[in-house]
Write an enzyme that holds these catalytic residues in place. Sequence first.
Site, short mmCIF file in Angstrom:
data_model
loop_
_atom_site.label_atom_id
_atom_site.label_comp_id
_atom_site.label_asym_id
_atom_site.label_seq_id
_atom_site.Cartn_x
_atom_site.Cartn_y
_atom_site.Cartn_z
N GLU A 77 15.63 32.79 16.56
CA GLU A 77 14.64 33.86 16.37
C GLU A 77 14.99 35.09 17.16
N GLY A 116 17.73 25.62 9.56
CA GLY A 116 17.11 24.30 9.70
C GLY A 116 16.57 23.84 8.36
N ASP A 167 18.51 36.32 19.83
CA ASP A 167 19.08 36.11 21.16
C ASP A 167 18.27 36.93 22.16
C1 LIG Z 1 11.38 23.34 16.19
C2 LIG Z 1 11.45 24.14 14.92
C3 LIG Z 1 10.13 24.77 14.54
C4 LIG Z 1 10.26 25.80 13.37
C5 LIG Z 1 9.32 27.01 13.41
C6 LIG Z 1 8.03 26.85 12.74
C7 LIG Z 1 6.93 27.59 12.98
C8 LIG Z 1 6.71 28.35 14.20
C9 LIG Z 1 5.88 27.56 15.07
C10 LIG Z 1 6.07 27.50 16.33
C11 LIG Z 1 7.16 28.24 17.00
C12 LIG Z 1 7.84 27.42 17.92
C13 LIG Z 1 9.15 27.03 17.81
C14 LIG Z 1 10.19 27.20 16.87
C15 LIG Z 1 10.38 28.42 16.06
C16 LIG Z 1 11.54 28.70 15.36
C17 LIG Z 1 12.77 27.89 15.51
C18 LIG Z 1 13.52 27.55 14.30
C19 LIG Z 1 14.39 28.30 13.70
C20 LIG Z 1 14.77 29.65 14.11
C21 LIG Z 1 15.04 30.44 12.88
C22 LIG Z 1 15.94 31.59 13.10
O1 LIG Z 1 16.61 31.71 14.09
S1 LIG Z 1 15.87 32.74 11.85
C23 LIG Z 1 17.07 33.95 12.27
C24 LIG Z 1 16.66 34.75 13.48
N1 LIG Z 1 17.54 35.86 13.62
C25 LIG Z 1 17.23 36.93 14.36
O2 LIG Z 1 16.22 36.99 15.05
C26 LIG Z 1 18.19 38.09 14.27
C27 LIG Z 1 17.98 39.07 15.39
N2 LIG Z 1 18.41 40.40 14.96
C28 LIG Z 1 17.47 41.31 14.48
O3 LIG Z 1 16.28 41.10 14.41
C29 LIG Z 1 18.02 42.66 14.07
O4 LIG Z 1 19.37 42.54 13.75
C30 LIG Z 1 17.87 43.71 15.21
C31 LIG Z 1 16.41 44.03 15.39
C32 LIG Z 1 18.48 43.21 16.50
C33 LIG Z 1 18.63 44.99 14.82
O5 LIG Z 1 18.20 45.32 13.53
P1 LIG Z 1 18.77 46.65 12.83
O6 LIG Z 1 18.33 46.64 11.44
O7 LIG Z 1 20.22 46.80 13.14
O8 LIG Z 1 17.89 47.75 13.55
P2 LIG Z 1 18.26 48.76 14.70
O9 LIG Z 1 19.27 49.71 14.17
O10 LIG Z 1 18.52 48.06 15.99
O11 LIG Z 1 16.83 49.50 14.84
C34 LIG Z 1 16.42 50.40 13.81
C35 LIG Z 1 14.94 50.61 13.96
O12 LIG Z 1 14.25 49.47 13.44
C36 LIG Z 1 13.35 48.99 14.41
N3 LIG Z 1 13.19 47.56 14.22
C37 LIG Z 1 14.14 46.61 14.33
N4 LIG Z 1 13.62 45.39 14.05
C38 LIG Z 1 12.31 45.58 13.78
C39 LIG Z 1 11.24 44.70 13.42
N5 LIG Z 1 11.41 43.38 13.33
N6 LIG Z 1 10.02 45.26 13.19
C40 LIG Z 1 9.86 46.61 13.31
N7 LIG Z 1 10.82 47.50 13.64
C41 LIG Z 1 12.03 46.97 13.87
C42 LIG Z 1 13.97 49.34 15.72
O13 LIG Z 1 13.00 49.32 16.75
C43 LIG Z 1 14.51 50.72 15.43
O14 LIG Z 1 13.44 51.63 15.48
P3 LIG Z 1 13.72 53.13 16.00
O15 LIG Z 1 14.76 53.68 15.05
O16 LIG Z 1 12.39 53.79 15.92
O17 LIG Z 1 14.25 53.01 17.40
C1 LIG Z 2 18.63 25.39 17.06
C2 LIG Z 2 18.86 26.60 16.20
C3 LIG Z 2 18.17 26.74 15.01
C4 LIG Z 2 18.41 27.85 14.19
N1 LIG Z 2 17.75 27.94 12.98
C5 LIG Z 2 18.02 28.98 12.15
C6 LIG Z 2 17.38 29.07 10.88
O1 LIG Z 2 16.60 28.21 10.50
N2 LIG Z 2 17.69 30.13 10.08
C7 LIG Z 2 18.56 31.11 10.47
O2 LIG Z 2 18.79 32.04 9.71
N3 LIG Z 2 19.16 31.06 11.71
C8 LIG Z 2 18.92 30.02 12.53
N4 LIG Z 2 19.52 29.96 13.76
C9 LIG Z 2 20.51 30.98 14.13
C10 LIG Z 2 19.98 31.91 15.21
O3 LIG Z 2 18.97 32.73 14.68
C11 LIG Z 2 21.14 32.74 15.77
O4 LIG Z 2 22.01 31.86 16.42
C12 LIG Z 2 20.61 33.79 16.73
O5 LIG Z 2 19.97 34.82 16.00
C13 LIG Z 2 21.70 34.39 17.62
O6 LIG Z 2 22.70 34.97 16.84
P1 LIG Z 2 24.24 34.56 17.06
O7 LIG Z 2 24.35 33.09 17.02
O8 LIG Z 2 25.03 35.40 16.13
O9 LIG Z 2 24.54 35.01 18.55
P2 LIG Z 2 25.40 36.31 19.00
O10 LIG Z 2 24.69 37.54 18.62
O11 LIG Z 2 26.79 36.13 18.57
O12 LIG Z 2 25.25 36.16 20.59
C14 LIG Z 2 26.36 35.75 21.39
C15 LIG Z 2 26.32 36.55 22.68
O13 LIG Z 2 26.55 37.91 22.36
C16 LIG Z 2 25.57 38.74 22.98
N5 LIG Z 2 25.33 39.93 22.16
C17 LIG Z 2 25.31 40.00 20.81
N6 LIG Z 2 25.05 41.27 20.40
C18 LIG Z 2 24.91 42.01 21.53
C19 LIG Z 2 24.63 43.38 21.78
N7 LIG Z 2 24.43 44.28 20.79
N8 LIG Z 2 24.53 43.79 23.07
C20 LIG Z 2 24.71 42.91 24.07
N9 LIG Z 2 24.98 41.59 23.90
C21 LIG Z 2 25.08 41.15 22.64
C22 LIG Z 2 24.34 37.85 23.05
O14 LIG Z 2 23.45 38.29 24.08
C23 LIG Z 2 24.96 36.49 23.39
O15 LIG Z 2 25.15 36.41 24.79
C24 LIG Z 2 19.32 28.84 14.60
C25 LIG Z 2 20.00 28.72 15.80
C26 LIG Z 2 19.78 27.61 16.61
C27 LIG Z 2 20.52 27.48 17.91
#
Ligand SMILES: CCCCC/C=C\C/C=C\C/C=C\C/C=C\C/C=C\CCC(=O)SCCNC(=O)CCNC(=O)[C@H](O)C(C)(C)COP(=O)(O)OP(=O)(O)OC[C@H]1O[C@@H](n2cnc3c(N)ncnc32)[C@H](O)[C@@H]1OP(=O)(O)O
Ligand SMILES: Cc1cc2nc3c(=O)[nH]c(=O)nc-3n(C[C@H](O)[C@H](O)[C@H](O)COP(=O)(O)OP(=O)(O)OC[C@H]3O[C@@H](n4cnc5c(N)ncnc54)[C@H](O)[C@@H]3O)c2cc1C
Length: 620
Positions: free
Chosen positions: A424, A177, A426
């Site tokens: 933030e 965004g 899925d």
């Molecule tokens: C309307 C717009 C407003 C903008 C926002 C402004 C301010 C906020 C205000 C209000 C909020 C309200 C609304 C809006 C908010 C936001 C909306 C706007 C934009 C969104 C922006 C985005 O989407 S940014 C991108 C977001 N992406 C993700 O969230 C990705 C998700 N994936 C992950 O986090 C990681 O890939 C994972 C955790 C799924 C896997 O990570 P990986 O490194 O592979 O780790 P694992 O192997 O699974 O686990 C290893 C180990 O690490 C631990 N762990 C994993 N993550 C964390 C963590 N975060 N902290 C601590 N520990 C962690 C995990 O538990 C494992 O531990 P063990 O080995 O002990 O089991």
């Molecule tokens: C409105 C909007 C604003 C956004 N803003 C930002 C931003 O500012 N910055 C930024 O970096 N990103 C941003 N994003 C991206 C967002 O963070 C990602 O879309 C989100 O993290 C989901 O990842 P993906 O799109 O790869 O979904 P995917 O992971 O491809 O999910 C697709 C499907 O696969 C399933 N899936 C995936 N992995 C697994 C698994 N291991 N086990 C079981 N099911 C699984 C999911 O449950 C889902 O049903 C934004 C997205 C939206 C829609």
Amino acid sequence: MEALDYHAEERRKAEFDVEEMKIVWAGSRQAYEISDRVARLVASDPVFRKDNRTMLSRKDLFKDTLRKAAHAWKRIIELRLSEEEASKLRFFVDQPVFTDLHWGMFIPAIKGQGNEEQQQKWLPMAYKMQIIGCYAQTELGHGSNVQGLETTATFDPETDEFVIHSPTLTSSKWWPGGLGKVSTHALIYARLITDGQDHGVHGFIVQLRSLDDHLPLPGITVGDIGMKFGSGAYNSMDNGVLRFDHVRILRDQMLMGVSQVTREGKFMQSDVPRQLVYGTMVYVRQKIVADASCALSRAVCIATRYSVVRRQFGSHNGGPETQVIDYKTQQSRLFPLLASAYAFRFVGEWLKWLYTDVTQRLQASDFSTLPEVHACTAGLKSVTTSATADAIEECRKLCGGHGYLSSSGLPELFAVYVPACTYEGDNVVLLLQVARFLMKTVSQLGSGKKPVGTIAYMGRSEHLLQCRCEVERAEDWLKPNVILEAFEARAARMSVTCAKNLNNFANQEEGFAQLATDLAEAAVAHVQLIIVSKFIEKLQQDIPGKGVKRQLEILFNVYALSLLHKHLGDFVASGCITPKQGALANEQLRLLYSQVHFDNPSLLLYMVLLLERLLQSTSF
Ligand SMILES: CCCCC/C=C\C/C=C\C/C=C\C/C=C\C/C=C\CCC(=O)SCCNC(=O)CCNC(=O)[C@H](O)C(C)(C)COP(=O)(O)OP(=O)(O)OC[C@H]1O[C@@H](n2cnc3c(N)ncnc32)[C@H](O)[C@@H]1OP(=O)(O)O
Ligand SMILES: Cc1cc2nc3c(=O)[nH]c(=O)nc-3n(C[C@H](O)[C@H](O)[C@H](O)COP(=O)(O)OP(=O)(O)OC[C@H]3O[C@@H](n4cnc5c(N)ncnc54)[C@H](O)[C@@H]3O)c2cc1C
């Protein structure tokens, strides 16, 4: 009786101190006063009008958004608003706008992952909006799987620089965004490579556009990714696409709070968990939980006002038809949503405390609560946003045909809100993170390591695996300890069953993949227990005001028993309660609905009116 007269009439009959209830909802008197003051400010300023939004073209909507963002910034400066007041003002402007990510992610990431020098260099410019940042992590090919990101940041010891590059189409940054049109800088998450070695994903501050003419800098290809779900809504946000062609940045533009690269190109991992690189996501997830209660309360406000005013069928001898709020089906669909708004409000207050606590601990290099904070923020973000998105749609249906009109406010509220189930993190992916935490806890039970915090109940699993709920009459379900034990027993039994079944597989990874659905359901049970327990803790606090605590107790019972009813299969299958006890819970729920409506008509209406009052500037 006209709706407004009805409201005035109800106001006079209030069974509780409405002013004190407003304070409970806001969290404190100060928070309420700030909210009320800023709401009035926004509502009285014609620049912030929102009734025309859904009729604007994408281009005009974006211009309107820019105008509002600039005006908001001007008012913040003119009125010398505090950070809290400014945050409230941006919230009440109520339109996804590029500055959300600047304030909500770009700045927090620098604060959380930058070292002292980097904070001193970048934060003053960011706070003055001399630079505008976005959070560019997600790529076309990877969003959930952060460790799969492909953008590279290769250290060049010759020039003491990183070379940022997009090696594949799928490495294009996609979704951030604020990226498409406005941001001058981005926080880029890329694979750190030094001397041919890949050190995983780290954060880098990269300038994208000139501060003179706002044109993309050399090597930068950037643009908007186009229209999104629904008209108006999130289309005010310039979510963008970004590609790098060997763009060079200084070494000190890598955020060095978590790990470092020396002048010689040596990678240094501080003695902090690598997951701190994910810290900004954890921060926003906890804010999203509080945001869920706001979005849900707005939908409930609209649906309740409609339900009170709308009459359909039931006329006798030419008299008035029946208010739809009187129908049991309308009550059983609406009242749990009203109760959920309060439940999410209170758990959001607690989560904010948990996050503040872990932030203080991290400063003292105490990482002991990091796993729990990750599990709580991930789980609560998942459960509250899924429930809220479903609830907004339910509120649309509760309003009949009128709910489908843009002027009802519900279609746009739904369109803006539903991506919260994806961004933030899925929601399913996050539940699996909670499940990983649960399985790890269960596996350690035998080691003598005592579970603490929100999973302390797992330490009593021997009892919880065999206890029987002491419910013989419907009113027994009004006892918080009875409800708490039922939810603890359900959560413990689902987790322990999953852990036992995992042992039937050759390895944990295979088991986890095969049992993922059961694990996700066990995670939901754990998170719902947290929400129920935090509501109980809220009721154990001193809550001033005539009748306020009593009303909240009714809402707690509605929330907990409607959840129990919805997930009755879990409770009965895990043996926590008998089918007969389940039926008694339903009987009690019906009685509670009458209390919410007939015995305390003001409760329902005043909950709604007070929510509406607080969110007055955001009504459509
Ligand atoms: C309307 C717009 C407003 C903008 C926002 C402004 C301010 C906020 C205000 C209000 C909020 C309200 C609304 C809006 C908010 C936001 C909306 C706007 C934009 C969104 C922006 C985005 O989407 S940014 C991108 C977001 N992406 C993700 O969230 C990705 C998700 N994936 C992950 O986090 C990681 O890939 C994972 C955790 C799924 C896997 O990570 P990986 O490194 O592979 O780790 P694992 O192997 O699974 O686990 C290893 C180990 O690490 C631990 N762990 C994993 N993550 C964390 C963590 N975060 N902290 C601590 N520990 C962690 C995990 O538990 C494992 O531990 P063990 O080995 O002990 O089991
Ligand atoms: C409105 C909007 C604003 C956004 N803003 C930002 C931003 O500012 N910055 C930024 O970096 N990103 C941003 N994003 C991206 C967002 O963070 C990602 O879309 C989100 O993290 C989901 O990842 P993906 O799109 O790869 O979904 P995917 O992971 O491809 O999910 C697709 C499907 O696969 C399933 N899936 C995936 N992995 C697994 C698994 N291991 N086990 C079981 N099911 C699984 C999911 O449950 C889902 O049903 C934004 C997205 C939206 C829609």
